[in-house]
Design a protein around this motif. Structure first.
Motif, PDB file in Angstrom:
ATOM      1  N   ILE A 119       8.891   0.908  -4.315  1.00 30.44           N
ATOM      2  CA  ILE A 119       7.569   0.783  -3.727  1.00 30.44           C
ATOM      3  C   ILE A 119       6.534  -0.120  -4.853  1.00 30.44           C
ATOM      4  CG2 ILE A 119       6.493   2.914  -4.618  1.00 30.44           C
ATOM      5  CD1 ILE A 119       5.327   3.198  -1.707  1.00 30.44           C
ATOM      6  N   ASN A 120       5.744  -0.598  -4.355  1.00 33.49           N
ATOM      7  CA  ASN A 120       4.540  -1.262  -5.249  1.00 33.49           C
ATOM      8  C   ASN A 120       3.322  -1.466  -4.379  1.00 33.49           C
ATOM      9  OD1 ASN A 120       5.098  -3.485  -3.260  1.00 33.49           O
ATOM     10  ND2 ASN A 120       5.850  -4.869  -5.233  1.00 33.49           N
ATOM     11  N   HIS A 121       2.186  -2.135  -5.140  1.00 33.59           N
ATOM     12  CA  HIS A 121       1.026  -2.279  -4.450  1.00 33.59           C
ATOM     13  C   HIS A 121       0.572  -0.885  -3.910  1.00 33.59           C
ATOM     14  CE1 HIS A 121       1.230  -6.639  -4.901  1.00 33.59           C
ATOM     15  NE2 HIS A 121       2.189  -6.513  -4.476  1.00 33.59           N
ATOM     16  N   THR A 122       0.499   0.079  -4.915  1.00 25.69           N
ATOM     17  CA  THR A 122      -0.112   1.420  -4.430  1.00 25.69           C
ATOM     18  C   THR A 122      -1.289   1.771  -5.547  1.00 25.69           C
ATOM     19  OG1 THR A 122       1.374   2.645  -5.913  1.00 25.69           O
ATOM     20  CG2 THR A 122       2.053   2.346  -3.567  1.00 25.69           C
ATOM     21  N   SER A 123      -2.244   2.462  -5.214  1.00 30.58           N
ATOM     22  CA  SER A 123      -3.142   2.826  -6.314  1.00 30.58           C
ATOM     23  C   SER A 123      -2.611   3.814  -7.372  1.00 30.58           C
ATOM     24  CB  SER A 123      -4.226   3.789  -5.399  1.00 30.58           C
ATOM     25  OG  SER A 123      -3.636   5.218  -5.002  1.00 30.58           O
ATOM     26  N   ASN A 124      -1.438   4.457  -7.219  1.00 31.84           N
ATOM     27  CA  ASN A 124      -0.869   5.221  -8.479  1.00 31.84           C
ATOM     28  C   ASN A 124       0.322   4.642  -8.989  1.00 31.84           C
ATOM     29  OD1 ASN A 124       0.661   5.653  -6.000  1.00 31.84           O
ATOM     30  ND2 ASN A 124       1.282   7.707  -6.589  1.00 31.84           N
ATOM     31  N   ASN A 125       0.395   3.353  -8.811  1.00 32.08           N
ATOM     32  CA  ASN A 125       1.485   2.329  -9.540  1.00 32.08           C
ATOM     33  C   ASN A 125       1.603   2.594 -11.045  1.00 32.08           C
ATOM     34  OD1 ASN A 125       3.027   0.515 -10.775  1.00 32.08           O
ATOM     35  ND2 ASN A 125       3.287  -0.747  -8.653  1.00 32.08           N
ATOM     36  N   GLY A 128      -0.277   0.024 -12.940  1.00 35.53           N
ATOM     37  CA  GLY A 128      -1.819  -0.177 -12.627  1.00 35.53           C
ATOM     38  C   GLY A 128      -1.753  -0.303 -11.108  1.00 35.53           C
ATOM     39  N   ALA A 129      -3.127  -0.027 -10.749  1.00 35.44           N
ATOM     40  CA  ALA A 129      -3.255   0.061  -9.209  1.00 35.44           C
ATOM     41  C   ALA A 129      -3.228  -1.314  -8.659  1.00 35.44           C
ATOM     42  CB  ALA A 129      -4.767   0.428  -8.915  1.00 35.44           C
ATOM     43  N   ASN A 130      -2.365  -1.595  -7.683  1.00 32.67           N
ATOM     44  CA  ASN A 130      -1.973  -2.600  -6.849  1.00 32.67           C
ATOM     45  C   ASN A 130      -1.015  -3.491  -7.469  1.00 32.67           C
ATOM     46  OD1 ASN A 130      -2.218  -4.217  -4.414  1.00 32.67           O
ATOM     47  ND2 ASN A 130      -3.747  -5.660  -5.262  1.00 32.67           N
ATOM     48  N   ASN A 213      -3.497  -3.495  -0.369  1.00 31.61           N
ATOM     49  CA  ASN A 213      -4.029  -4.051  -1.584  1.00 31.61           C
ATOM     50  C   ASN A 213      -4.279  -2.954  -2.499  1.00 31.61           C
ATOM     51  OD1 ASN A 213      -4.362  -6.874  -0.711  1.00 31.61           O
ATOM     52  ND2 ASN A 213      -5.828  -6.249   0.373  1.00 31.61           N
ATOM     53  N   GLY A 214      -3.441  -2.001  -2.652  1.00 34.97           N
ATOM     54  CA  GLY A 214      -3.355  -0.955  -3.426  1.00 34.97           C
ATOM     55  C   GLY A 214      -4.599  -0.032  -3.518  1.00 34.97           C
ATOM     56  N   THR A 215      -4.904   0.388  -2.291  1.00 39.45           N
ATOM     57  CA  THR A 215      -5.989   1.301  -2.363  1.00 39.45           C
ATOM     58  C   THR A 215      -5.471   2.666  -1.958  1.00 39.45           C
ATOM     59  OG1 THR A 215      -6.536   0.783   0.068  1.00 39.45           O
ATOM     60  CG2 THR A 215      -7.534  -0.238  -1.516  1.00 39.45           C
ATOM     61  N   SER A 216      -4.150   2.784  -1.620  1.00 44.04           N
ATOM     62  CA  SER A 216      -3.632   4.208  -1.492  1.00 44.04           C
ATOM     63  C   SER A 216      -2.547   4.680  -2.092  1.00 44.04           C
ATOM     64  CB  SER A 216      -3.439   4.164   0.216  1.00 44.04           C
ATOM     65  OG  SER A 216      -4.417   3.812   0.890  1.00 44.04           O
TER      66      SER A 216
END
Length: 344
Positions: A119-125, A128-130, A213-216
Protein backbone atom coordinates in the motif's frame (compact mmCIF):
# COMPACT_ATOMS: atom_id res chain seq x y z
CA UNK A 1 -12.95 1.81 2.30
CA UNK A 2 -15.33 2.75 -0.46
CA UNK A 3 -15.86 6.48 0.00
CA UNK A 4 -17.19 8.08 -3.15
CA UNK A 5 -18.70 4.86 -4.42
CA UNK A 6 -21.39 4.23 -1.79
CA UNK A 7 -25.05 4.82 -2.59
CA UNK A 8 -28.01 4.88 -0.27
CA UNK A 9 -31.34 5.50 -1.97
CA UNK A 10 -34.84 5.11 -0.58
CA UNK A 11 -38.39 5.87 -1.61
CA UNK A 12 -38.70 3.98 -4.89
CA UNK A 13 -41.75 1.93 -3.89
CA UNK A 14 -44.07 3.81 -6.22
CA UNK A 15 -41.82 3.52 -9.27
CA UNK A 16 -42.23 1.02 -12.08
CA UNK A 17 -40.03 -2.05 -11.64
CA UNK A 18 -39.05 -4.03 -14.73
CA UNK A 19 -37.85 -7.61 -14.05
CA UNK A 20 -35.15 -8.72 -16.47
CA UNK A 21 -34.02 -12.33 -16.26
CA UNK A 22 -32.14 -14.94 -18.24
CA UNK A 23 -30.56 -17.93 -16.57
CA UNK A 24 -30.85 -17.15 -12.85
CA UNK A 25 -29.47 -13.63 -12.41
CA UNK A 26 -32.36 -11.15 -12.30
CA UNK A 27 -32.31 -7.38 -12.57
CA UNK A 28 -35.05 -5.11 -11.28
CA UNK A 29 -34.62 -1.99 -13.38
CA UNK A 30 -36.28 0.97 -11.68
CA UNK A 31 -36.74 3.85 -14.16
CA UNK A 32 -36.74 7.47 -13.11
CA UNK A 33 -40.17 9.10 -13.60
CA UNK A 34 -40.68 10.14 -17.21
CA UNK A 35 -37.80 8.08 -18.59
CA UNK A 36 -38.37 7.38 -22.33
CA UNK A 37 -39.17 3.81 -23.31
CA UNK A 38 -36.32 3.54 -25.84
CA UNK A 39 -33.79 4.21 -23.05
CA UNK A 40 -35.51 1.70 -20.75
CA UNK A 41 -35.29 -0.84 -23.57
CA UNK A 42 -31.57 -0.12 -23.94
CA UNK A 43 -30.95 -0.82 -20.25
CA UNK A 44 -33.06 -3.98 -20.50
CA UNK A 45 -30.94 -5.31 -23.36
CA UNK A 46 -27.75 -4.49 -21.44
CA UNK A 47 -29.03 -6.31 -18.35
CA UNK A 48 -29.92 -9.33 -20.48
CA UNK A 49 -26.30 -9.57 -21.62
CA UNK A 50 -25.29 -10.15 -18.00
CA UNK A 51 -28.23 -12.42 -17.18
CA UNK A 52 -27.26 -14.69 -20.06
CA UNK A 53 -23.77 -15.14 -18.57
CA UNK A 54 -24.36 -15.43 -14.80
CA UNK A 55 -26.29 -18.26 -13.17
CA UNK A 56 -26.59 -17.01 -9.57
CA UNK A 57 -30.17 -16.95 -8.33
CA UNK A 58 -30.11 -13.38 -7.01
CA UNK A 59 -31.92 -10.15 -7.82
CA UNK A 60 -30.02 -6.90 -8.37
CA UNK A 61 -31.98 -3.65 -8.06
CA UNK A 62 -30.75 -0.87 -10.35
CA UNK A 63 -32.16 2.65 -10.46
CA UNK A 64 -31.85 3.88 -14.06
CA UNK A 65 -32.26 7.25 -15.71
CA UNK A 66 -31.92 9.13 -18.99
CA UNK A 67 -32.21 12.92 -18.82
CA UNK A 68 -30.18 16.11 -19.22
CA UNK A 69 -27.31 16.23 -16.72
CA UNK A 70 -24.72 18.91 -15.98
CA UNK A 71 -22.47 20.45 -18.65
CA UNK A 72 -19.92 17.92 -19.92
CA UNK A 73 -21.31 15.08 -17.78
CA UNK A 74 -22.25 12.07 -19.88
CA UNK A 75 -23.49 9.97 -16.97
CA UNK A 76 -23.64 9.22 -13.26
CA UNK A 77 -23.14 5.88 -11.53
CA UNK A 78 -22.71 4.53 -8.02
CA UNK A 79 -23.19 1.35 -6.02
CA UNK A 80 -24.20 0.41 -2.50
CA UNK A 81 -21.40 -1.31 -0.57
CA UNK A 82 -21.10 -4.00 2.08
CA UNK A 83 -18.05 -4.70 4.23
CA UNK A 84 -17.25 -7.85 6.17
CA UNK A 85 -14.32 -9.80 7.58
CA UNK A 86 -11.66 -11.35 5.37
CA UNK A 87 -12.31 -14.74 6.95
CA UNK A 88 -16.03 -14.51 6.07
CA UNK A 89 -15.16 -13.71 2.46
CA UNK A 90 -12.73 -16.62 2.26
CA UNK A 91 -15.37 -18.99 3.59
CA UNK A 92 -18.01 -17.68 1.16
CA UNK A 93 -15.68 -17.97 -1.83
CA UNK A 94 -14.83 -21.53 -0.84
CA UNK A 95 -18.48 -22.46 -0.41
CA UNK A 96 -19.39 -21.03 -3.82
CA UNK A 97 -16.39 -22.44 -5.71
CA UNK A 98 -17.47 -24.38 -8.81
CA UNK A 99 -14.82 -23.79 -11.49
CA UNK A 100 -11.10 -24.57 -11.78
CA UNK A 101 -10.36 -20.84 -11.44
CA UNK A 102 -12.48 -20.72 -8.28
CA UNK A 103 -10.64 -23.60 -6.64
CA UNK A 104 -7.23 -22.23 -7.68
CA UNK A 105 -7.91 -18.68 -6.49
CA UNK A 106 -9.39 -19.79 -3.15
CA UNK A 107 -6.41 -22.06 -2.52
CA UNK A 108 -4.08 -19.13 -3.22
CA UNK A 109 -5.72 -16.76 -0.71
CA UNK A 110 -3.53 -15.93 2.27
CA UNK A 111 -4.49 -18.06 5.27
CA UNK A 112 -5.76 -16.69 8.56
CA UNK A 113 -8.08 -13.86 9.54
CA UNK A 114 -6.02 -11.14 7.85
CA UNK A 115 -3.78 -10.70 4.82
CA UNK A 116 -0.74 -8.70 3.78
CA UNK A 117 -0.69 -6.23 0.90
CA UNK A 118 1.46 -3.47 -0.52
CA UNK A 119 0.00 0.00 0.00
CA UNK A 120 1.12 3.63 -0.37
CA UNK A 121 -0.24 7.20 -0.22
CA UNK A 122 -1.49 6.82 3.36
CA UNK A 123 -1.14 9.16 6.34
CA UNK A 124 0.85 6.54 8.28
CA UNK A 125 3.28 5.56 5.51
CA UNK A 126 6.67 4.90 7.22
CA UNK A 127 8.32 7.11 4.59
CA UNK A 128 6.02 10.04 5.34
CA UNK A 129 2.38 10.98 4.82
CA UNK A 130 1.26 10.49 1.21
CA UNK A 131 4.59 8.94 0.25
CA UNK A 132 4.52 6.99 -3.00
CA UNK A 133 6.90 4.40 -1.54
CA UNK A 134 5.05 1.09 -1.07
CA UNK A 135 5.11 -0.70 2.27
CA UNK A 136 3.53 -3.91 3.59
CA UNK A 137 0.29 -3.40 5.48
CA UNK A 138 -2.08 -5.88 7.17
CA UNK A 139 -5.84 -5.83 6.54
CA UNK A 140 -8.68 -7.97 7.91
CA UNK A 141 -11.71 -6.52 6.07
CA UNK A 142 -13.06 -6.72 2.52
CA UNK A 143 -15.62 -4.44 0.86
CA UNK A 144 -17.84 -5.28 -2.09
CA UNK A 145 -20.93 -4.07 -3.89
CA UNK A 146 -24.17 -5.34 -2.39
CA UNK A 147 -24.84 -7.17 -5.66
CA UNK A 148 -21.59 -9.10 -5.19
CA UNK A 149 -22.48 -9.76 -1.54
CA UNK A 150 -25.82 -11.22 -2.64
CA UNK A 151 -24.08 -13.58 -5.07
CA UNK A 152 -21.82 -14.79 -2.24
CA UNK A 153 -24.74 -15.28 0.14
CA UNK A 154 -23.37 -12.69 2.56
CA UNK A 155 -26.57 -10.62 2.40
CA UNK A 156 -30.09 -11.76 1.64
CA UNK A 157 -32.67 -10.60 -0.85
CA UNK A 158 -33.67 -6.98 -0.40
CA UNK A 159 -35.67 -4.28 -2.11
CA UNK A 160 -32.93 -1.73 -1.42
CA UNK A 161 -31.31 -0.20 -4.49
CA UNK A 162 -27.95 -1.83 -5.29
CA UNK A 163 -26.84 0.65 -7.94
CA UNK A 164 -27.72 3.88 -9.71
CA UNK A 165 -26.92 4.44 -13.40
CA UNK A 166 -28.02 7.53 -15.33
CA UNK A 167 -26.99 8.78 -18.77
CA UNK A 168 -27.32 12.28 -20.17
CA UNK A 169 -29.80 12.89 -22.96
CA UNK A 170 -27.56 15.75 -24.12
CA UNK A 171 -25.19 13.28 -25.79
CA UNK A 172 -25.56 11.25 -28.97
CA UNK A 173 -26.14 7.53 -28.35
CA UNK A 174 -26.71 4.63 -30.71
CA UNK A 175 -29.51 2.52 -29.19
CA UNK A 176 -29.45 -0.26 -31.81
CA UNK A 177 -26.35 -2.20 -30.71
CA UNK A 178 -26.07 -3.52 -34.23
CA UNK A 179 -23.00 -4.85 -36.06
CA UNK A 180 -22.00 -1.27 -36.90
CA UNK A 181 -22.29 1.56 -34.38
CA UNK A 182 -22.89 5.05 -35.76
CA UNK A 183 -19.38 6.61 -35.96
CA UNK A 184 -20.55 9.80 -34.29
CA UNK A 185 -22.34 8.10 -31.41
CA UNK A 186 -21.75 6.04 -28.27
CA UNK A 187 -23.23 2.55 -28.00
CA UNK A 188 -25.82 3.06 -25.25
CA UNK A 189 -26.40 -0.64 -24.59
CA UNK A 190 -22.68 -1.29 -24.25
CA UNK A 191 -22.24 1.73 -21.98
CA UNK A 192 -25.04 0.52 -19.72
CA UNK A 193 -23.62 -3.02 -19.65
CA UNK A 194 -20.21 -1.69 -18.61
CA UNK A 195 -21.74 0.26 -15.73
CA UNK A 196 -23.70 -2.81 -14.64
CA UNK A 197 -20.33 -4.60 -14.51
CA UNK A 198 -19.16 -2.09 -11.91
CA UNK A 199 -22.38 -2.59 -9.96
CA UNK A 200 -21.76 -6.34 -9.97
CA UNK A 201 -18.34 -5.84 -8.39
CA UNK A 202 -15.59 -4.74 -10.77
CA UNK A 203 -14.49 -1.99 -8.38
CA UNK A 204 -11.02 -1.47 -6.89
CA UNK A 205 -10.34 0.30 -3.61
CA UNK A 206 -7.10 1.55 -5.17
CA UNK A 207 -9.22 4.38 -6.57
CA UNK A 208 -9.74 5.54 -2.96
CA UNK A 209 -6.00 5.45 -2.24
CA UNK A 210 -5.46 7.35 -5.48
CA UNK A 211 -7.87 10.15 -4.57
CA UNK A 212 -7.38 10.71 -0.81
CA UNK A 213 -3.86 12.18 -1.11
CA UNK A 214 -2.53 10.53 2.03
CA UNK A 215 -5.12 11.96 4.42
CA UNK A 216 -6.16 8.59 5.88
CA UNK A 217 -4.21 5.71 7.48
CA UNK A 218 -3.84 2.35 5.79
CA UNK A 219 -6.29 0.57 8.09
CA UNK A 220 -9.08 2.85 6.79
CA UNK A 221 -8.87 1.28 3.32
CA UNK A 222 -10.38 -2.19 3.17
CA UNK A 223 -9.69 -4.17 0.01
CA UNK A 224 -12.48 -4.70 -2.49
CA UNK A 225 -13.10 -8.14 -3.98
CA UNK A 226 -11.13 -7.42 -7.16
CA UNK A 227 -8.12 -6.38 -5.05
CA UNK A 228 -7.78 -9.87 -3.56
CA UNK A 229 -6.56 -10.95 -7.01
CA UNK A 230 -4.42 -7.89 -7.84
CA UNK A 231 -0.66 -8.53 -7.83
CA UNK A 232 2.62 -7.03 -8.99
CA UNK A 233 6.20 -8.17 -9.29
CA UNK A 234 7.08 -6.03 -6.26
CA UNK A 235 4.26 -7.40 -4.09
CA UNK A 236 5.29 -10.98 -4.79
CA UNK A 237 8.92 -10.14 -4.02
CA UNK A 238 7.69 -9.12 -0.56
CA UNK A 239 6.28 -12.58 0.08
CA UNK A 240 4.17 -15.34 -1.43
CA UNK A 241 0.60 -14.26 -2.16
CA UNK A 242 1.02 -10.62 -1.10
CA UNK A 243 -1.32 -8.44 -3.15
CA UNK A 244 -0.78 -4.91 -4.47
CA UNK A 245 -3.09 -2.10 -3.31
CA UNK A 246 -0.86 0.77 -4.41
CA UNK A 247 -1.58 3.70 -6.70
CA UNK A 248 1.47 4.20 -8.94
CA UNK A 249 2.61 3.48 -12.48
CA UNK A 250 3.98 -0.04 -11.94
CA UNK A 251 2.13 -2.88 -13.67
CA UNK A 252 -0.59 -4.59 -11.59
CA UNK A 253 -2.14 -7.78 -12.89
CA UNK A 254 -5.07 -10.15 -12.38
CA UNK A 255 -4.15 -13.67 -11.30
CA UNK A 256 -6.08 -16.71 -10.10
CA UNK A 257 -3.07 -18.63 -8.75
CA UNK A 258 -1.61 -16.26 -6.19
CA UNK A 259 0.30 -14.21 -8.73
CA UNK A 260 2.19 -17.05 -10.40
CA UNK A 261 0.43 -16.35 -13.71
CA UNK A 262 -0.58 -12.94 -15.05
CA UNK A 263 -3.91 -13.06 -16.90
CA UNK A 264 -4.52 -9.38 -17.67
CA UNK A 265 -3.23 -5.99 -16.56
CA UNK A 266 -5.27 -3.53 -14.50
CA UNK A 267 -5.33 0.25 -14.80
CA UNK A 268 -3.44 1.84 -11.92
CA UNK A 269 -5.10 5.14 -10.96
CA UNK A 270 -6.04 8.54 -12.33
CA UNK A 271 -3.83 10.68 -10.07
CA UNK A 272 -0.75 8.63 -9.24
CA UNK A 273 -1.06 5.84 -11.80
CA UNK A 274 -1.52 5.57 -15.55
CA UNK A 275 -4.31 8.14 -15.76
CA UNK A 276 -7.17 5.62 -15.73
CA UNK A 277 -9.29 4.45 -12.81
CA UNK A 278 -7.95 1.31 -11.18
CA UNK A 279 -11.43 -0.23 -11.44
CA UNK A 280 -10.73 -1.20 -15.07
CA UNK A 281 -8.48 -3.28 -17.25
CA UNK A 282 -5.35 -1.60 -18.61
CA UNK A 283 -6.13 0.86 -21.39
CA UNK A 284 -5.17 0.32 -25.02
CA UNK A 285 -4.85 -3.47 -24.86
CA UNK A 286 -8.45 -4.44 -25.73
CA UNK A 287 -8.65 -6.70 -22.68
CA UNK A 288 -12.41 -6.82 -22.35
CA UNK A 289 -15.73 -5.31 -21.43
CA UNK A 290 -14.28 -3.46 -18.46
CA UNK A 291 -11.68 -1.49 -20.46
CA UNK A 292 -11.50 2.18 -19.41
CA UNK A 293 -11.92 3.94 -22.78
CA UNK A 294 -13.85 3.54 -26.00
CA UNK A 295 -13.93 5.35 -29.32
CA UNK A 296 -17.09 6.79 -30.81
CA UNK A 297 -18.67 4.23 -33.11
CA UNK A 298 -16.94 1.33 -31.35
CA UNK A 299 -18.59 -1.89 -30.23
CA UNK A 300 -16.63 -4.27 -28.01
CA UNK A 301 -16.94 -7.85 -26.80
CA UNK A 302 -16.99 -9.56 -23.46
CA UNK A 303 -13.75 -11.50 -23.27
CA UNK A 304 -12.58 -14.48 -21.28
CA UNK A 305 -10.78 -12.00 -18.99
CA UNK A 306 -14.13 -10.52 -17.92
CA UNK A 307 -15.73 -13.89 -17.34
CA UNK A 308 -12.78 -15.19 -15.32
CA UNK A 309 -12.70 -12.17 -13.02
CA UNK A 310 -16.42 -12.24 -12.25
CA UNK A 311 -16.12 -15.98 -11.70
CA UNK A 312 -13.46 -15.68 -8.99
CA UNK A 313 -15.08 -12.76 -7.14
CA UNK A 314 -18.06 -14.97 -6.40
CA UNK A 315 -20.34 -15.39 -9.41
CA UNK A 316 -21.23 -18.68 -11.07
CA UNK A 317 -21.03 -18.55 -14.84
CA UNK A 318 -23.54 -20.11 -17.19
CA UNK A 319 -21.63 -22.96 -18.89
CA UNK A 320 -19.92 -21.78 -22.06
CA UNK A 321 -21.45 -18.30 -22.03
CA UNK A 322 -22.15 -16.75 -25.39
CA UNK A 323 -19.83 -14.00 -26.46
CA UNK A 324 -21.95 -10.89 -26.18
CA UNK A 325 -20.52 -8.00 -28.16
CA UNK A 326 -20.85 -4.74 -26.27
CA UNK A 327 -19.27 -1.36 -25.92
CA UNK A 328 -17.74 -0.12 -22.70
CA UNK A 329 -17.87 3.19 -20.94
CA UNK A 330 -16.17 4.23 -17.72
CA UNK A 331 -17.37 4.26 -14.14
CA UNK A 332 -16.63 7.96 -13.92
CA UNK A 333 -18.57 9.24 -16.88
CA UNK A 334 -17.10 12.68 -17.44
CA UNK A 335 -16.72 13.11 -21.19
CA UNK A 336 -13.11 13.71 -22.21
CA UNK A 337 -11.38 13.57 -25.55
CA UNK A 338 -8.06 11.76 -25.69
CA UNK A 339 -6.72 10.38 -28.92
CA UNK A 340 -10.24 10.33 -30.37
CA UNK A 341 -11.57 8.19 -27.51
CA UNK A 342 -14.08 8.68 -24.72
CA UNK A 343 -13.16 8.04 -21.07
CA UNK A 344 -15.24 5.25 -19.58
Amino acid sequence: MNTGKSLRIAGFAALLVIPVARANLTFNLIPDPGMPQFAIDGFTTAANLWSSAIADNVTVNVQIGYAALGPGVIGQAGSAFYETSYSSVGTALGTHATSPDDFSSVAALQSGTSFNRLINHTSNNPDGANSSTPYVDTMDRVGMTTANAKALGLVGASGEVDALIRFSSNFAFDFNHGPVIDPGKIDFIGAAAHEIGHALGFVSGVDDIDSFNGTSPGFAFSDNMVDLFRYSEMSLNMGAGITDYTADTRDKFFSVDGGLTSIALFSTGVTFGDGRQASHWKDGLELGLMDPTVAFGERMDFTLNDYRLFDVIGYTLVPEPGTGVILVLGMMLILARHKASTER
